[in-house]
Write a protein that holds these residues in place. Structure first.
Motif, PDB file in Angstrom:
ATOM      1  N   ASP A 270     -13.132   3.105 -13.473  1.00 28.74           N
ATOM      2  CA  ASP A 270     -11.948   2.496 -14.113  1.00 28.74           C
ATOM      3  C   ASP A 270     -11.178   3.556 -14.896  1.00 28.74           C
ATOM      4  O   ASP A 270     -11.740   4.544 -15.370  1.00 28.74           O
ATOM      5  CB  ASP A 270     -12.360   1.362 -15.046  1.00 28.74           C
ATOM      6  CG  ASP A 270     -12.889   0.158 -14.291  1.00 28.74           C
ATOM      7  OD1 ASP A 270     -12.468  -0.051 -13.135  1.00 28.74           O
ATOM      8  OD2 ASP A 270     -13.723  -0.583 -14.859  1.00 28.74           O
ATOM      9  N   VAL A 271      -9.867   3.319 -15.056  1.00 24.82           N
ATOM     10  CA  VAL A 271      -8.999   4.254 -15.773  1.00 24.82           C
ATOM     11  C   VAL A 271      -8.555   3.588 -17.077  1.00 24.82           C
ATOM     12  O   VAL A 271      -7.664   2.745 -17.079  1.00 24.82           O
ATOM     13  CB  VAL A 271      -7.762   4.632 -14.929  1.00 24.82           C
ATOM     14  CG1 VAL A 271      -6.874   5.603 -15.687  1.00 24.82           C
ATOM     15  CG2 VAL A 271      -8.186   5.215 -13.583  1.00 24.82           C
TER      16      VAL A 271
ATOM     17  N   SER B 189       0.834  -1.202   0.000  1.00 25.59           N
ATOM     18  CA  SER B 189       0.000   0.000   0.000  1.00 25.59           C
ATOM     19  C   SER B 189       0.868   1.251   0.000  1.00 25.59           C
ATOM     20  O   SER B 189       2.042   1.219   0.384  1.00 25.59           O
ATOM     21  CB  SER B 189      -0.924   0.019   1.226  1.00 25.59           C
ATOM     22  OG  SER B 189      -0.166   0.073   2.429  1.00 25.59           O
ATOM     23  N   VAL B 190       0.252   2.340  -0.444  1.00 25.70           N
ATOM     24  CA  VAL B 190       0.888   3.652  -0.482  1.00 25.70           C
ATOM     25  C   VAL B 190      -0.097   4.645   0.121  1.00 25.70           C
ATOM     26  O   VAL B 190      -1.272   4.663  -0.251  1.00 25.70           O
ATOM     27  CB  VAL B 190       1.223   4.073  -1.931  1.00 25.70           C
ATOM     28  CG1 VAL B 190       1.895   5.438  -1.951  1.00 25.70           C
ATOM     29  CG2 VAL B 190       2.090   3.022  -2.618  1.00 25.70           C
ATOM     30  N   ARG B 191       0.367   5.472   1.066  1.00 24.05           N
ATOM     31  CA  ARG B 191      -0.517   6.464   1.687  1.00 24.05           C
ATOM     32  C   ARG B 191       0.141   7.835   1.628  1.00 24.05           C
ATOM     33  O   ARG B 191       1.241   8.017   2.154  1.00 24.05           O
ATOM     34  CB  ARG B 191      -0.837   6.077   3.136  1.00 24.05           C
ATOM     35  CG  ARG B 191      -1.660   4.803   3.262  1.00 24.05           C
ATOM     36  CD  ARG B 191      -2.241   4.648   4.650  1.00 24.05           C
ATOM     37  NE  ARG B 191      -1.232   4.593   5.690  1.00 24.05           N
ATOM     38  CZ  ARG B 191      -0.514   3.497   5.980  1.00 24.05           C
ATOM     39  NH1 ARG B 191      -0.687   2.393   5.271  1.00 24.05           N
ATOM     40  NH2 ARG B 191       0.370   3.525   6.950  1.00 24.05           N
ATOM     41  N   GLY B 192      -0.537   8.764   0.999  1.00 22.61           N
ATOM     42  CA  GLY B 192      -0.008  10.112   0.865  1.00 22.61           C
ATOM     43  C   GLY B 192      -0.841  11.123   1.631  1.00 22.61           C
ATOM     44  O   GLY B 192      -2.078  11.055   1.625  1.00 22.61           O
ATOM     45  N   GLU B 193      -0.173  12.042   2.290  1.00 17.63           N
ATOM     46  CA  GLU B 193      -0.817  13.167   2.956  1.00 17.63           C
ATOM     47  C   GLU B 193      -0.205  14.442   2.399  1.00 17.63           C
ATOM     48  O   GLU B 193       1.005  14.666   2.520  1.00 17.63           O
ATOM     49  CB  GLU B 193      -0.613  13.117   4.472  1.00 17.63           C
ATOM     50  CG  GLU B 193      -1.380  12.019   5.178  1.00 17.63           C
ATOM     51  CD  GLU B 193      -2.874  12.325   5.319  1.00 17.63           C
ATOM     52  OE1 GLU B 193      -3.259  13.499   5.115  1.00 17.63           O
ATOM     53  OE2 GLU B 193      -3.631  11.392   5.619  1.00 17.63           O
TER      54      GLU B 193
ATOM     55  N   GLU C 210      -6.653   1.918  -7.010  1.00 17.52           N
ATOM     56  CA  GLU C 210      -6.181   0.545  -7.186  1.00 17.52           C
ATOM     57  C   GLU C 210      -5.113   0.563  -8.267  1.00 17.52           C
ATOM     58  O   GLU C 210      -5.346   1.050  -9.378  1.00 17.52           O
ATOM     59  CB  GLU C 210      -7.321  -0.375  -7.601  1.00 17.52           C
ATOM     60  CG  GLU C 210      -8.331  -0.646  -6.488  1.00 17.52           C
ATOM     61  CD  GLU C 210      -9.413  -1.617  -6.919  1.00 17.52           C
ATOM     62  OE1 GLU C 210      -9.812  -2.456  -6.094  1.00 17.52           O
ATOM     63  OE2 GLU C 210      -9.853  -1.538  -8.088  1.00 17.52           O
ATOM     64  N   LEU C 211      -3.939   0.021  -7.940  1.00 18.03           N
ATOM     65  CA  LEU C 211      -2.832  -0.006  -8.884  1.00 18.03           C
ATOM     66  C   LEU C 211      -2.635  -1.419  -9.425  1.00 18.03           C
ATOM     67  O   LEU C 211      -3.092  -2.400  -8.833  1.00 18.03           O
ATOM     68  CB  LEU C 211      -1.526   0.463  -8.217  1.00 18.03           C
ATOM     69  CG  LEU C 211      -1.563   1.756  -7.401  1.00 18.03           C
ATOM     70  CD1 LEU C 211      -0.156   2.126  -6.962  1.00 18.03           C
ATOM     71  CD2 LEU C 211      -2.198   2.888  -8.184  1.00 18.03           C
TER      72      LEU C 211
ATOM     73  N   PHE D 205       5.477   3.513  -8.495  1.00 21.34           N
ATOM     74  CA  PHE D 205       4.891   2.283  -7.962  1.00 21.34           C
ATOM     75  C   PHE D 205       4.315   1.379  -9.057  1.00 21.34           C
ATOM     76  O   PHE D 205       4.951   0.410  -9.439  1.00 21.34           O
ATOM     77  CB  PHE D 205       3.844   2.643  -6.900  1.00 21.34           C
ATOM     78  CG  PHE D 205       4.404   3.496  -5.808  1.00 21.34           C
ATOM     79  CD1 PHE D 205       5.276   2.958  -4.872  1.00 21.34           C
ATOM     80  CD2 PHE D 205       4.092   4.850  -5.726  1.00 21.34           C
ATOM     81  CE1 PHE D 205       5.832   3.751  -3.881  1.00 21.34           C
ATOM     82  CE2 PHE D 205       4.642   5.647  -4.735  1.00 21.34           C
ATOM     83  CZ  PHE D 205       5.518   5.102  -3.802  1.00 21.34           C
ATOM     84  N   ALA D 206       3.165   1.692  -9.578  1.00 20.92           N
ATOM     85  CA  ALA D 206       2.548   0.870 -10.626  1.00 20.92           C
ATOM     86  C   ALA D 206       1.430   1.682 -11.266  1.00 20.92           C
ATOM     87  O   ALA D 206       0.904   2.616 -10.656  1.00 20.92           O
ATOM     88  CB  ALA D 206       1.990  -0.430 -10.036  1.00 20.92           C
TER      89      ALA D 206
END
Length: 373
Positions: A368-369, A156-160, A242-243, A204-205
């Motif tokens: 979706d992307v 997981s990745v969490r950005g603030e 979601e990556l 990341f992905a």
């Protein structure tokens, strides 16, 4: 260089990038060759332009963008205007055969952003979009950890991101008022999801889907003339992505939050073998072997100092200004054909993610992307 009297145009692009490149003697290609940029400053306010040109030691400036575009000495067009003015100016530059480098977002809609990419490709001009956070020291350290396998499998990745932007009535605001007017191209979703797209895709992905909730927490602000105005754009965004490979990323972006963390932007990456937290310049790690084993017990003071178990990543290389680094890369690309992959298609991907974020907020659904070409 169009739009350089704005905050970012002045500080990051002119003074800390182009002027810094000139002051260092140019971009070195070989022992006998350098690229030395000669800027022409363009804007709408002659007084501001003249003062900025004097401050930067630049001789050429004009309020006539058309004349600057038609000048054969200007081979690169750079755009740091407000987003709502960018598309038409970049189209004109492409039509006149100028190489194009511009700030993000490149447009207000994915359709317009893709059109810029296709026009540039058809015209055979070189093009680039600012993706500055990829060259921040903190994120470069994250990328080095990734490349050495420190994380194992990334989970997981969490950005603030964000800080309190003052409303402008009692304390002057530290961001321009157009940022808070949707009709002028403002809004934090349009601004920041463009950043998170290139960070996630490159560090990341690739992003495969998202859900986003926007909010306008402060409904009234005061402009540069001290006049109150209604905020029509979002000032906060809460997005989950979601990556590829099952990685989950979440980013909170807010101009209505007070900072109690290491920096204005922090990104935490958790993996099977270790975790890291990066700010703009520093990065801290905790490996599997150094991970504490807490037990939930709210009835006693916490016995573990959770900060103590993190190690600061040392400075293993010199780090230059992130904007300047990308400017040097783009100039080498223009002059030498050095490969460069951060073009207008990448800019369109950022606009696409922002537009899908707004759609998700409106429909309250996962989106979706799709791939862009």
């Amino acid at each position: 260089m169009n739009g350089v009297t704005g905050r970012m145009g002045t500080n990051q692009h002119l003074l800390r990038s182009v002027k810094a490149i000139i002051d260092q003697g140019g971009v070195k290609l070989s022992p006998t060759e350098v690229i030395l940029p000669v800027p022409t400053l363009v804007g709408r306010n002659a007084v501001k332009l003249a003062a900025l040109a004097e401050r930067a030691g630049v001789e050429r400036w004009t309020t006539d963008v058309e004349a600057a575009l038609e000048d054969d000495d200007n081979v690169v067009y750079f755009d740091a205007q407000t987003t709502d003015r960018r598309v038409e100016a970049v189209k004109r530059a492409i039509a006149l055969g100028k190489h194009v480098y511009c700030e993000k977002p490149t447009a207000l809609t994915t359709e317009d952003a893709l059109e810029l990419y296709r026009l540039a490709e058809a015209a055979g001009v070189k093009h680039g979009v600012v993706q500055d956070k990829l060259w921040l020291p903190g994120l470069l350290k994250l990328q080095a950890l990734r490349d050495t396998g420190f994380f194992g499998d990334v989970l997981s990745v969490r950005g603030e991101f964000g800080y309190w932007v003052f409303e402008g009535d009692v304390v002057p605001a530290q961001r321009p008022s157009w940022n808070y007017r949707e009709q002028d191209g403002g809004g934090i979703i349009l601004d920041m999801l463009c950043h998170w797209r290139y960070v996630l895709d490159n560090v990341f992905a690739p992003v495969e889907s998202l859900t986003c909730l926007g909010a306008t927490h402060v409904p009234t602000r005061w402009d540069e003339n001290g006049e109150p105005y209604d905020v029509t754009a979002d000032d906060s965004a809460y997005a989950t992505f979601e990556l590829e490979g099952g990685i989950v990323a979440h980013f909170n972006s807010s101009w209505t939050t007070r900072v109690r963390r290491d920096d204005l932007l922090t990104i935490q990456v958790d993996g099977t073998k270790g975790s890291a937290i990066a700010g703009l310049r520093e990065c801290w790690t905790q490996s599997y072997g150094n991970t504490p084993k807490p037990v939930w017990n709210p009835d006693v003071p916490q016995p573990i100092d959770f900060y103590a178990g993190w190690l600061k990543v040392p400075e293993q290389r010199p780090y230059d200004n992130a904007f300047k680094t990308q400017w040097e890369m783009f100039l080498r690309h223009v002059v030498t054909d050095e490969p460069y992959r951060f073009g207008l298609l990448e800019g369109a991907k950022g606009v696409q993610l922002a537009e899908l974020g707004l759609e998700s907020w409106k429909t309250r659904c996962w989106v979706d992307v799709p791939a862009l070409t």
